[in-house]
Scaffold this active site. Structure first.
Site, PDB file in Angstrom:
ATOM      1  N   GLU A  61       0.807  -1.224   0.000  1.00 23.93           N
ATOM      2  CA  GLU A  61       0.000   0.000   0.000  1.00 23.93           C
ATOM      3  C   GLU A  61       0.837   1.269   0.000  1.00 23.93           C
ATOM      4  O   GLU A  61       0.529   2.222  -0.713  1.00 23.93           O
ATOM      5  CB  GLU A  61      -0.981   0.005   1.175  1.00 23.93           C
ATOM      6  CG  GLU A  61      -2.205  -0.889   0.987  1.00 23.93           C
ATOM      7  CD  GLU A  61      -1.965  -2.340   1.376  1.00 23.93           C
ATOM      8  OE1 GLU A  61      -0.844  -2.656   1.823  1.00 23.93           O
ATOM      9  OE2 GLU A  61      -2.895  -3.163   1.244  1.00 23.93           O
ATOM     10  N   HIS A 130      -9.421  -5.364  10.529  1.00 23.07           N
ATOM     11  CA  HIS A 130     -10.098  -5.164   9.248  1.00 23.07           C
ATOM     12  C   HIS A 130     -11.403  -4.385   9.392  1.00 23.07           C
ATOM     13  O   HIS A 130     -12.237  -4.397   8.496  1.00 23.07           O
ATOM     14  CB  HIS A 130     -10.413  -6.507   8.593  1.00 23.07           C
ATOM     15  CG  HIS A 130      -9.212  -7.191   8.007  1.00 23.07           C
ATOM     16  ND1 HIS A 130      -8.092  -7.464   8.736  1.00 23.07           N
ATOM     17  CD2 HIS A 130      -8.962  -7.642   6.758  1.00 23.07           C
ATOM     18  CE1 HIS A 130      -7.208  -8.076   7.956  1.00 23.07           C
ATOM     19  NE2 HIS A 130      -7.706  -8.190   6.752  1.00 23.07           N
TER      20      HIS A 130
END
Lengths: 328, 374
Positions: A61, A130
């Site tokens: 990322e 998450h």
């Protein structure tokens, strides 16, 4: 005319239209191309647009988000998918130093026309790492814009505005909404764009203002029906849609009409969007309030895994109804 | 990629094995250097002394309290920015970290707005909003000036990606220090650069120290730092930064590889900084010996060596070069006057340059509240 689309299809249609409109729009992210999207938002786009416009990235990322920011400085208009907004933490420097600050630090010489999009929600039985819900976090950085659509039509209209915006827009979706259906105007009726900074009154009432964004709005609408049927309370449900810029006028208008407020926010109670909205209301409409401003936020612990009680940690229609009833 | 990396002279100097007499390969005959006219060679000298004089002047005013924040001086490293950026064409872009004054000047920025930026003035290149670490000139293909170690390395990747996407035959030069090679963002960038065939050249300016920690104490490596490129199947090379000809000759190869073949590289250019990590580095003289610093200054100073070369080649006389040096100093002094006489930014200006849309008063900027100052 309009058709019924899922939230996911509406988003995809918006992306597809922008890919067609501007050759500099490129979609990048993990599994967005050949896999057709981890949540199938980009399904079919790679087949249609090919390798140049739809780019699979490694799980990296900081690398690919930063790459998108650098490319946007040159005039490319990347739409970066974060498989989960929760993964923002490994790209944080890029997200808050480079994208948010480079314009300012250059005295306005640079701008980053980039969109970061992906789901930002709890409620999917995947535990704390998450399930982060960071719209309030990113809205706290001047230089960034944040929006969080609740319906398919809003998802399509806002993603198109986000892509056309010349500043970085962080676009927060919700996996629990991807399959939800709703009416979306037909493309043959014209270009359907919803500008940032405009809230939407999703339900009109007179007794209490329920204000939120994203999936909270779906809960609020359900709660409003219960309040009406069982308690005779008629709620305004205001969908912020855009967190920054924020439609403060619409908030105040609703509050001044109903004089009572419940804010619904899937973030935690400390700080965040609802804390900011609460501050704005007390600052600008104090004399219109007949009761303290109340909030329904996610219970203040890391997101629990257990599917049995996860939805109780998050705001839900029952908790909203209960909170409205405490206003008396 | 080289099968045997030449031992970098500078590092040898640090290890106290090389001397000024150590034989060197001569890169003067490489095509890119042979193509230099006498005027261009003199221009390279001018560019280096302009950086040095600008920074020496800035140091004086930093110590005098006129310049705030940090001041990461490039003095000693001038040949890196000058040698590499002298190779740039219309579609070549560059980006660096916080030791950015040299790159800014070599990219074509004037001294006045740079000095004014250091002084925090409205006439500064970033209107007083960036400071020493954040100089930018997109119109000169110069993208900063970035404060977070290795934070610029994915951006450099993005510049290369953008060039390729937009169909421009150019490359991105992304500079970083030897302390940045251990950041994850750098390695993520290397992987993507090689994987996506991005025209980017990563240039490690190895001055031997990541702040106060020597290379040996901060990095695990076999031969050199650039060799990490092997892990990403990427080309790499090591360059003696004290030799402008070598910097240009080897950088040219990497840049052509990027432009023509979309192949990224890592270049490790050994160099040295005479001052601390920043001027605020209180221990600048404790983690390295005065002898080490003096040895470099005496034997490996890139400006001194280039001057010697120009005189030996008969390109210029010492008197001519002295005049250029004097002119550079005069420009630097004049930039201080410009900075001192410039106005401070207004308080109102704090709220400018946050969003493109609000700065430009677009329809989008009229909707919703963008700012939340109470």
């Amino acid at each position: 005319m309009s058709r019924t689309l899922t939230y996911r299809e509406a988003l995809r249609e918006g992306l597809d239209e922008e890919l067609a409109r501007d050759p500099n729009v490129v979609i990048m992210g993990e599994e967005v191309a050949q896999y057709n999207g981890a949540y199938k938002v980009t399904e079919g786009l790679w087949k249609k647009w090919g390798d140049k416009r739809i780019v699979d990235t490694p799980i990296s990322e900081a690398g690919f988000i930063g790459m998108g920011i650098g490319a946007s400085m040159l005039g490319v208009r990347p739409v970066m998918e974060l498989m989960f907004w929760s993964f923002h933490s490994v790209a944080f420097d890029q997200l808050v130093n480079n994208a948010a600050c480079v314009r300012y630090m250059s005295g306005g010489l640079i701008n980053c026309p980039i969109v970061m999009r992906g789901p930002a929600n709890g409620g999917t039985n995947v535990g704390a790492t998450h399930s982060h819900i960071p719209e309030g976090l990113f809205a706290a950085f001047p230089g960034l814009k944040v929006c969080a659509p609740a319906t398919p039509a809003d998802a399509k209209g806002l993603i198109k505005a986000a892509i056309r915006d010349n500043d970085p827009v962080y676009f927060m979706e919700n996996t629990r909404l991807y399959g939800m259906t709703g009416e979306v105007p037909d493309p043959t009726d014209g270009d359907f764009v919803i500008p940032l900074g405009v809230a939407d009154l999703k339900r009109e009432g007179k007794d209490v203002s329920i204000i939120g964004h994203g999936r909270s709005i779906i809960h609020a609408l359900e709660a409003a029906e219960t309040l009406k049927e069982k308690h005779g309370i008629d709620a305004d449900v205001l969908d912020l849609r855009s967190i920054r810029p924020l439609d403060v006028e619409a908030i105040l208008k609703s509050v001044m009409k109903t004089n009572r407020v419940v804010l619904v926010d899937e973030s935690k109670g400390f700080g965040g969007v609802s804390a900011m909205v609460s501050h704005l209301i007390q600052d600008k409409a104090f004399d219109y309030l007949d009761a303290p401003i109340k909030r329904v936020t996610t219970m203040d612990a890391p997101a629990i895994y257990s599917q049995h009680i996860e939805d109780e940690q998050l705001p839900n229609p029952r908790r909203i109804v209960e909170k409205v009833l405490t206003l008396g | 990629m080289p099968s045997t990396a030449p031992e970098p002279y500078f590092r040898s100097a640090i290890m106290s094995s090389a001397t000024a007499d150590t034989p060197r390969l001569d890169f003067a005959g490489s095509p890119i250097n042979k193509a230099l006219s006498a005027d261009q060679k003199i221009e390279l000298f001018r560019n280096m002394v302009r950086i040095r004089r600008f920074e020496q002047t800035a140091l004086k005013y930093y110590n005098g309290g006129k310049i705030g924040g940090f001041l990461h001086l490039y003095i000693g490293q001038e040949s890196v920015a000058v040698g590499t950026l002298s190779l740039c064409g219309e579609h070549d872009h560059n980006i660096t970290a916080y030791r950015c004054h040299g790159h800014a000047l070599m990219s074509g920025m004037e001294m006045n707005p740079l000095m004014a930026e250091l002084f925090g003035k409205a006439t500064g290149c970033s209107k007083g909003k960036g400071g020493s670490m954040h100089f930018f000139a997109p119109d000169k293909n110069y993208w900063g000036g970035h404060g977070i170690v290795a934070g610029q390395t994915p951006l450099g990747l993005g510049l290369g990606y953008g060039l390729k996407y937009l169909g421009k035959e150019g490359c991105a030069l992304c500079y970083l220090g030897d302390g940045a090679v251990n950041q994850g963002a750098f390695h993520e960038s290397l992987n993507i650069a090689a994987l996506f065939e991005i025209p980017v050249v990563y240039i490690i300016e190895n001055n031997g120290y990541s702040m106060g920690t020597s290379q040996k104490r901060s990095s695990a490596y076999r031969g050199c730092l650039a060799q990490r490129a092997e892990a990403y199947d990427m080309d790499w090379d090591v360059i003696d930064g004290s030799d402008l000809y070598e910097v240009r000759a080897k950088a040219h190869i990497a840049m052509e590889r990027a432009r023509k073949e979309f192949k990224p590289s890592i270049l490790e250019i050994t160099t040295y900084r005479y001052y601390g990590h920043s001027v605020a580095d209180a221990n600048a003289k404790k983690y390295r010996s005065p002898e080490e610093i003096e040895n470099y200054k005496t034997h490996f100073d890139p400006i001194r060596l280039w001057r010697k070369r120009l005189v030996e080649e008969g390109v210029a006389t010492d008197e001519q070069l002295d005049a250029i040096d004097k002119e550079a100093l005069a420009d630097a002094v004049a930039s201080v006057k410009f900075a001192e006489e410039s106005p401070a930014p207004t308080i109102e200006s704090i709220m400018d340059d946050v969003y493109w849309e609000t700065d430009n008063g677009t329809p989008a900027s009229k909707l919703g509240q963008h700012f939340f100052t109470d």
